[in-house]
Design an enzyme around this catalytic site. Structure first.
Site, PDB file in Angstrom:
ATOM      1  N   ARG A 237       0.857  -1.182   0.000  1.00  0.00           N
ATOM      2  CA  ARG A 237       0.000   0.000   0.000  1.00  0.00           C
ATOM      3  C   ARG A 237       0.897   1.237   0.000  1.00  0.00           C
ATOM      4  O   ARG A 237       1.946   1.266   0.671  1.00  0.00           O
ATOM      5  CB  ARG A 237      -0.907   0.035   1.233  1.00  0.00           C
ATOM      6  N   GLU A 266      -4.200   7.811  -4.780  1.00  0.00           N
ATOM      7  CA  GLU A 266      -4.531   7.118  -6.037  1.00  0.00           C
ATOM      8  C   GLU A 266      -5.866   7.620  -6.557  1.00  0.00           C
ATOM      9  O   GLU A 266      -6.788   7.793  -5.754  1.00  0.00           O
ATOM     10  CB  GLU A 266      -4.584   5.599  -5.810  1.00  0.00           C
ATOM     11  N   HIS A 285      -1.910   0.625  -9.954  1.00  0.00           N
ATOM     12  CA  HIS A 285      -2.474  -0.353  -9.015  1.00  0.00           C
ATOM     13  C   HIS A 285      -3.058  -1.551  -9.779  1.00  0.00           C
ATOM     14  O   HIS A 285      -4.250  -1.851  -9.659  1.00  0.00           O
ATOM     15  CB  HIS A 285      -3.536   0.298  -8.121  1.00  0.00           C
TER      16      HIS A 285
HETATM   17  N1  LIG Z   1      -0.987  -3.875  -5.498  1.00  0.00           N
HETATM   18  C1  LIG Z   1      -2.072  -4.623  -5.455  1.00  0.00           C
HETATM   19  O1  LIG Z   1      -2.877  -4.643  -6.378  1.00  0.00           O
HETATM   20  C2  LIG Z   1      -2.336  -5.479  -4.271  1.00  0.00           C
HETATM   21  C3  LIG Z   1      -1.863  -5.142  -3.037  1.00  0.00           C
HETATM   22  N2  LIG Z   1      -2.092  -5.947  -1.970  1.00  0.00           N
HETATM   23  C4  LIG Z   1      -1.550  -5.571  -0.670  1.00  0.00           C
HETATM   24  O2  LIG Z   1      -0.717  -6.604  -0.213  1.00  0.00           O
HETATM   25  C5  LIG Z   1      -0.983  -6.819   1.153  1.00  0.00           C
HETATM   26  C6  LIG Z   1      -0.559  -8.192   1.567  1.00  0.00           C
HETATM   27  O3  LIG Z   1      -1.412  -9.182   1.035  1.00  0.00           O
HETATM   28  P1  LIG Z   1      -1.225 -10.709   1.495  1.00  0.00           P
HETATM   29  O4  LIG Z   1       0.177 -11.139   1.304  1.00  0.00           O
HETATM   30  O5  LIG Z   1      -2.314 -11.494   0.884  1.00  0.00           O
HETATM   31  O6  LIG Z   1      -1.521 -10.553   3.054  1.00  0.00           O
HETATM   32  P2  LIG Z   1      -0.901 -11.346   4.276  1.00  0.00           P
HETATM   33  O7  LIG Z   1      -1.707 -10.966   5.455  1.00  0.00           O
HETATM   34  O8  LIG Z   1      -0.751 -12.777   3.935  1.00  0.00           O
HETATM   35  O9  LIG Z   1       0.571 -10.715   4.388  1.00  0.00           O
HETATM   36  C7  LIG Z   1       0.897  -9.530   5.029  1.00  0.00           C
HETATM   37  C8  LIG Z   1       2.137  -9.782   5.868  1.00  0.00           C
HETATM   38  O10 LIG Z   1       2.586  -8.550   6.402  1.00  0.00           O
HETATM   39  C9  LIG Z   1       2.986  -8.807   7.737  1.00  0.00           C
HETATM   40  N3  LIG Z   1       2.990  -7.582   8.526  1.00  0.00           N
HETATM   41  C10 LIG Z   1       1.935  -6.807   8.866  1.00  0.00           C
HETATM   42  N4  LIG Z   1       2.357  -5.788   9.627  1.00  0.00           N
HETATM   43  C11 LIG Z   1       3.691  -5.919   9.758  1.00  0.00           C
HETATM   44  C12 LIG Z   1       4.679  -5.170  10.441  1.00  0.00           C
HETATM   45  N5  LIG Z   1       4.373  -4.100  11.144  1.00  0.00           N
HETATM   46  N6  LIG Z   1       5.965  -5.585  10.352  1.00  0.00           N
HETATM   47  C13 LIG Z   1       6.300  -6.686   9.635  1.00  0.00           C
HETATM   48  N7  LIG Z   1       5.395  -7.449   8.963  1.00  0.00           N
HETATM   49  C14 LIG Z   1       4.104  -7.059   9.049  1.00  0.00           C
HETATM   50  C15 LIG Z   1       1.966  -9.815   8.260  1.00  0.00           C
HETATM   51  O11 LIG Z   1       2.438 -10.479   9.402  1.00  0.00           O
HETATM   52  C16 LIG Z   1       1.847 -10.719   7.046  1.00  0.00           C
HETATM   53  O12 LIG Z   1       2.816 -11.746   7.078  1.00  0.00           O
HETATM   54  C17 LIG Z   1      -2.476  -6.525   1.296  1.00  0.00           C
HETATM   55  O13 LIG Z   1      -2.840  -6.193   2.610  1.00  0.00           O
HETATM   56  C18 LIG Z   1      -2.646  -5.357   0.360  1.00  0.00           C
HETATM   57  O14 LIG Z   1      -2.412  -4.155   1.050  1.00  0.00           O
HETATM   58  C19 LIG Z   1      -2.796  -7.099  -2.094  1.00  0.00           C
HETATM   59  C20 LIG Z   1      -3.315  -7.459  -3.287  1.00  0.00           C
HETATM   60  C21 LIG Z   1      -3.156  -6.667  -4.481  1.00  0.00           C
HETATM   61  O1  LIG Z   2      -6.831  -6.874  -3.169  1.00  0.00           O
HETATM   62  C1  LIG Z   2      -6.231  -5.821  -2.881  1.00  0.00           C
HETATM   63  O2  LIG Z   2      -5.957  -5.503  -1.707  1.00  0.00           O
HETATM   64  C2  LIG Z   2      -5.833  -4.891  -3.945  1.00  0.00           C
HETATM   65  O3  LIG Z   2      -5.108  -3.981  -3.713  1.00  0.00           O
HETATM   66  C3  LIG Z   2      -6.341  -5.100  -5.318  1.00  0.00           C
HETATM   67  O4  LIG Z   2      -6.283  -6.382  -5.716  1.00  0.00           O
END
Ligand SMILES: NC(=O)C1=CN([C@@H]2O[C@H](COP(=O)(O)OP(=O)(O)OC[C@H]3O[C@@H](n4cnc5c(N)ncnc54)[C@H](O)[C@@H]3O)[C@@H](O)[C@H]2O)C=CC1
Ligand SMILES: O=C(O)C(=O)CO
Length: 325
Positions: A237, A266, A285
């Site tokens: 993010r 954004e 994004h």
């Molecule tokens: N650019 C895009 O289109 C997309 C962006 N995202 C972003 O990616 C993020 C992660 O998605 P996933 O991997 O599925 O989630 P997830 O929950 O599996 O992974 C997030 C990781 O970050 C870690 N984390 C959280 N706070 C932390 C901190 N303060 N210090 C160290 N580690 C920390 C968590 O422990 C977890 O391992 C989503 O929350 C979203 O913001 C997700 C999908 C699409």
């Molecule tokens: O799923 C999310 O969190 C995104 O940012 C878009 O896929």
């Protein structure tokens, strides 16, 4: 009578039909300054809410006295007031897993595009600048065998580690609040503190959610600890990185380049200095934006809402504690 729900995102026809079978659907074209007041009105009756990219805060929930389930077509849920939803006993459903590989592919795209200057070179070709054998002013840097540092070793971080380690022979470092056995056993990842991650990574790849804790986790002080040859990739993010500090670091050579899929604001404002920097690849994004994955996310979100409103939630609930009540 079927329960009413508010939908604020266009869905593929078959998924819209699936919603119609279960609910009386009140549809809006996104949640923005024009539609939000209408959505608040419709929420007076609605028992469910489904969409993406809208703020679901206390103001909205105060207009939704009958709400029993909320489903976001995303894995990230930083635009939801989870505490307030939980206090009201409303489950928030999201779409993890289905998008993991696609987002990891996007991150690898940013790693390769920035290192090999693919976008910049393609633009120069289109501008008619390829007039002979290319010189060092077109060269990029290698990706294979370089060190990748992962900040956010969750589902996406792990899928990125897999690609980088098995595909590109990259040593993997990660900073996390707990040890990740799969990353260590399968991809030889090594856990370290943030300062070590910053100092040793050739590619700092961020797949963190936006929380109070991660806000501006990478700012001036952290950027100064990175190698001047390092490349920062952010697909978590935007607010995790202090964008003003990043722009300064890219302009002054504190770091080499950045590949960005997410931004503090954004869409990225048209006057953002990032758009003028040749060492920046900026994407709109598109982390999960393939036809297959966006369909999968929408299907998952529809199933999630049906599960939430029929009391059949088995997975993908952000605040499962409300299900026990
Ligand atoms: N650019 C895009 O289109 C997309 C962006 N995202 C972003 O990616 C993020 C992660 O998605 P996933 O991997 O599925 O989630 P997830 O929950 O599996 O992974 C997030 C990781 O970050 C870690 N984390 C959280 N706070 C932390 C901190 N303060 N210090 C160290 N580690 C920390 C968590 O422990 C977890 O391992 C989503 O929350 C979203 O913001 C997700 C999908 C699409
Ligand atoms: O799923 C999310 O969190 C995104 O940012 C878009 O896929």
């Amino acid at each position: 009578m079927k329960p009413s729900i508010v939908l604020y995102k266009k869905l593929p026809a078959d998924l819209r039909q699936r919603l119609d079978q279960h609910f009386n659907v009140i549809e809006f074209n996104g949640m923005n300054s024009t539609t939000r007041p209408q959505i608040l009105d419709a929420l007076q009756q609605a028992e469910g809410l489904i969409g993406s990219n809208g703020k679901v805060d206390k103001e909205l929930l105060d207009h939704a006295p009958r709400l029993r389930g909320v489903s976001t077509i995303s894995v990230g849920f930083d635009n939801f007031d989870v505490e307030e939803l939980t206090r009201r006993g409303i489950p928030l459903m999201h779409t993890p897993t289905v998008l993991t590989d696609t987002v990891a592919d996007t991150m690898m795209t940013l790693v390769l595009a920035t290192a090999r200057r693919a976008v910049e070179s393609a633009e120069r070709v289109k501008a008619g600048e390829w007039n002979g054998s290319i010189g060092a002013d077109w060269f990029g840097v290698d990706v294979h065998h370089k060190t990748m540092g992962i900040l956010g070793m969750g589902r996406i971080g792990l899928a990125l580690a897999k690609r980088a380690h098995l595909g590109f022979d990259m040593p993997i470092l990660y900073t996390a609040r707990r040890q990740h056995a799969e990353a260590e056993n399968s991809f030889n990842a090594r856990r370290c503190d943030l300062d070590t991650l910053l100092a040793e990574s050739d590619f700092l790849c961020i797949s963190l959610p936006h929380t109070d804790e991660t806000f501006h986790m990478i700012s001036r002080e952290q950027l100064a600890k990175m190698k001047s040859s390092a490349i920062l990739v952010n697909a978590g993010r935007g607010p995790v990185v202090d964008e003003e500090a990043l722009i300064e670091a890219l302009q002054t050579g504190v770091i080499h380049a950045a590949g960005l899929d997410v931004f503090e604001q954004e869409p990225l404002p048209k006057d953002s200095p990032l758009l003028k920097l040749p060492n920046v690849v900026a994407l709109p994004h598109i982390g999960s934006a393939t036809h297959e994955t966006r369909y999968g996310m929408a299907a998952c979100a529809v199933d999630n809402l049906i599960a939430a409103l029929t009391g059949n939630v088995k997975e993908f609930c952000v605040n499962p504690e409300v299900l026990k009540k």
